[in-house]
Scaffold this motif. Structure first.
Motif, PDB file in Angstrom:
ATOM      1  N   ARG A 228      11.602   1.194  -6.201  1.00  0.00           N
ATOM      2  CA  ARG A 228      11.907   1.243  -7.629  1.00  0.00           C
ATOM      3  C   ARG A 228      11.286   0.058  -8.367  1.00  0.00           C
ATOM      4  NH1 ARG A 228      17.323   3.440 -10.067  1.00  0.00           N
ATOM      5  NH2 ARG A 228      16.517   3.779 -12.160  1.00  0.00           N
TER       6      ARG A 228
ATOM      7  N   LEU B  28       7.975   8.717  -2.539  1.00  0.00           N
ATOM      8  CA  LEU B  28       7.484   9.476  -3.675  1.00  0.00           C
ATOM      9  C   LEU B  28       6.624  10.641  -3.198  1.00  0.00           C
ATOM     10  CD1 LEU B  28       6.943   9.719  -6.792  1.00  0.00           C
ATOM     11  CD2 LEU B  28       4.963   8.216  -6.408  1.00  0.00           C
TER      12      LEU B  28
ATOM     13  N   LEU C  28       2.122   6.255 -12.175  1.00  0.00           N
ATOM     14  CA  LEU C  28       2.255   6.387 -10.717  1.00  0.00           C
ATOM     15  C   LEU C  28       0.981   7.001 -10.141  1.00  0.00           C
ATOM     16  CD1 LEU C  28       5.962   7.606 -10.551  1.00  0.00           C
ATOM     17  CD2 LEU C  28       5.071   5.317 -10.038  1.00  0.00           C
TER      18      LEU C  28
ATOM     19  N   LEU D 214      -1.099   1.942  -8.237  1.00  0.00           N
ATOM     20  CA  LEU D 214      -0.330   1.716  -7.003  1.00  0.00           C
ATOM     21  C   LEU D 214      -1.216   1.245  -5.861  1.00  0.00           C
ATOM     22  CD1 LEU D 214       1.978   4.876  -7.055  1.00  0.00           C
ATOM     23  CD2 LEU D 214       2.615   2.525  -7.648  1.00  0.00           C
TER      24      LEU D 214
ATOM     25  N   VAL E 179       7.189   4.023  -2.448  1.00  0.00           N
ATOM     26  CA  VAL E 179       7.061   3.256  -3.691  1.00  0.00           C
ATOM     27  C   VAL E 179       8.466   2.862  -4.133  1.00  0.00           C
ATOM     28  CG1 VAL E 179       6.114   3.146  -6.020  1.00  0.00           C
ATOM     29  CG2 VAL E 179       5.066   4.676  -4.326  1.00  0.00           C
TER      30      VAL E 179
ATOM     31  N   ARG F   4       7.674   0.633  -9.082  1.00  0.00           N
ATOM     32  CA  ARG F   4       7.454   1.636 -10.123  1.00  0.00           C
ATOM     33  C   ARG F   4       7.600   1.024 -11.514  1.00  0.00           C
ATOM     34  NH1 ARG F   4      10.217   7.213  -7.784  1.00  0.00           N
ATOM     35  NH2 ARG F   4       9.784   6.794  -5.581  1.00  0.00           N
TER      36      ARG F   4
ATOM     37  N   LEU G 127       9.904   8.733 -14.101  1.00  0.00           N
ATOM     38  CA  LEU G 127       8.630   8.929 -13.411  1.00  0.00           C
ATOM     39  C   LEU G 127       7.529   9.045 -14.458  1.00  0.00           C
ATOM     40  CD1 LEU G 127       9.658  11.607 -10.737  1.00  0.00           C
ATOM     41  CD2 LEU G 127       9.356   9.161 -10.379  1.00  0.00           C
TER      42      LEU G 127
END
Length: 342
Positions: free
Chosen positions: A35, A17, A44, A49, A33, A38, A102
Motif C-alpha cells: 500500500r 496486485l 500503477l 513501479l 505492491v 502505491r 487504484l
C-alpha cells in the motif's frame, strides 16, 4: 504456472496486485505492491513501479475459483477525461481504513488492447468480470475499492458498470477551455499523446463526428485534442443518462477550488464512511499528485492563466469550432448530474 493453492493465497492478500492479463495462456500476472508503494506513485504502471522480472502467473480459472469464496468489497469507478486532477482525487479517497484506491491499473489497459485485437465479446466479458474481481480486493479495514482507469478505458466504461450493477461512478472532466490550456502548456509530448488517444478512439468506434480519415491530417493539434474531448464528453453524457441513480459528475475547476468539499462529496456519492480527519490530514491534498512536490494553493489556476496568455488566441478559435461540433452532435459542454458539494 501456479495452481489453485497459490491462487487462494494470492487473492487473500491485496498487496498482490493483479497486474496483467495474458490471453494466449488465459492467465493473470501478479506482482507484489505494498500500500505504501502505491501511494508513492501516480499510476500503477511499469514506468512508475519498475519492471517486474518475475511475476507470479496464475491461470484465470484458478483465480476465479479462489476468489469466489472471498468476501466482496464494494467496488466503484472514477472515470475521467484527462488533465482534471483525477489522480489527486483517487489518492485522497484511497486512505487506510477508508478505501483502497487504484490509479490506472495496467490490467484494464490489457482489456482494452485485447478487445482491439479482436477478442471474442463473450470471452472478453468473462475475463473482464474476473479482472474486476481481482482488482476489487480491498486492503483490510477499508470500506470500498475505487478504481480510476486510464481514459483509454472509457469506451469500456458502460460494460464495466454493467458487470458491477452495484457500483457507482463519478465522471470527472476538465471544461473544454481548461483542457485545451493544459494540452497547450504541456508541450509537444502532450499534443502527440492527444493524437494517439484519438487514433485509439477511432479504432474503438468511439468517435462519431463524420470526419473522414484525411480530415484529421488537416486539423491542428488542439483541434485533435478537442475532438477527443468531445468524444469523451458525449460518452459521459450518455453514461449519466443511462443510469442516473449511480452516476454523478464533477469538473476539475470545482474540484481544485474546493478539494476538501469535493472529496467529502465524492465519498458520500460512493457511500464510503468518512473519518473526521480525512480532509484536514489528507496528504494527497497537499502535494502534486504526479511529482510528489508540495502543492501550493492556486497553482493550477496560475498555470492555466499563464497558458491563457501564451495560447489564448489559438484556443479561442478552437473552442468556437468545437462548440459548433458540440451543438450539432447535441453534446453538453457541462455535464448533467453534478456532484452535490457540502
Amino acid at each position: 504456472m501456479t495452481g489453485l493453492s497459490a491462487a487462494s493465497t494470492l487473492v487473500r492478500d491485496a498487496t498482490w496486485l493483479a497486474h496483467r492479463y495474458d490471453p494466449g495462456h488465459d492467465a493473470f500476472h501478479f506482482r507484489h505492491v505494498a500500500r505504501e508503494r502505491r501511494s508513492e506513485v501516480p499510476f500503477l504502471t511499469d514506468d512508475y513501479l519498475g519492471h517486474e522480472a518475475g511475476p507470479i502467473v496464475v491461470e484465470r480459472n484458478d483465480c476465479a475459483t479462489a476468489i469466489a469464496g472471498q468476501q466482496v468489497t464494494p467496488l466503484h469507478f472514477l472515470f475521467h477525461s484527462a488533465y482534471c486532477a483525477s489522480t489527486m482525487l483517487v489518492q485522497a479517497i484511497g486512505q487506510p481504513g477508508i478505501a483502497t484506491g487504484l490509479s490506472e491499473p495496467v490490467l484494464l489497459n490489457d482489456m482494452v488492447g485485447w478487445r482491439r485485437r479482436g477478442a471474442d465479446p463473450r470471452q472478453h466479458g468473462r475475463v473482464m468480470h474476473d479482472a474486476l474481481s481481482l482488482l476489487g480486493r480491498g486492503f483490510g479495514g477499508d470500506h470500498a475499492v475505487v478504481i480510476k482507469p486510464s481514459n483509454i478505458f472509457n469506451p469500456l466504461a458502460r460494460g464495466a458498470m454493467t458487470l458491477r450493477p452495484e457500483a457507482r461512478a463519478l465522471l470527472l472532466y476538465a471544461p473544454l477551455r481548461a483542457f485545451l490550456l493544459s494540452v497547450a502548456r504541456k508541450g509537444l509530448g502532450c499534443r502527440l499523446w492527444c493524437r494517439e488517444l484519438l487514433e485509439n478512439y477511432l479504432a474503438d468506434g468511439f468517435v462519431t463526428f463524420g470526419f473522414d480519415a484525411r480530415a484529421y491530417f488537416r486539423q491542428s493539434d488542439l483541434q485533435i485534442a478537442a475532438v477527443g474531448w468531445l468524444a469523451q464528453q458525449q460518452a459521459f453524457a450518455a453514461l449519466a443518462a443511462w443510469t442516473p441513480e449511480r452516476i454523478a459528475t464533477l469538473d476539475s475547476e470545482t474540484l481544485t477550488r474546493a478539494p476538501g468539499d469535493a472529496v467529502a462529496a465524492a465519498m458520500a456519492h460512493y457511500q464510503i464512511p468518512m473519518a473526521d480527519d480525512i480532509i484536514s490530514g489528507n496528504p494527497a491534498l497537499s502535494r502534486n499528485s504526479k511529482s510528489g512536490a508540495p502543492f501550493v494553493a492556486g497553482e493550477r489556476q496560475r498555470d492555466l492563466a499563464a497558458a491563457e496568455a501564451a495560447y489564448g488566441a489559438e484556443i479561442d478559435q478552437v473552442v468556437a469550432w468545437a462548440s459548433v461540433l458540440a451543438e450539432q452532435a447535441e453534446i453538453p459542454l457541462t455535464l448533467p448530474q453534478p456532484l452535490a458539494l457540502p
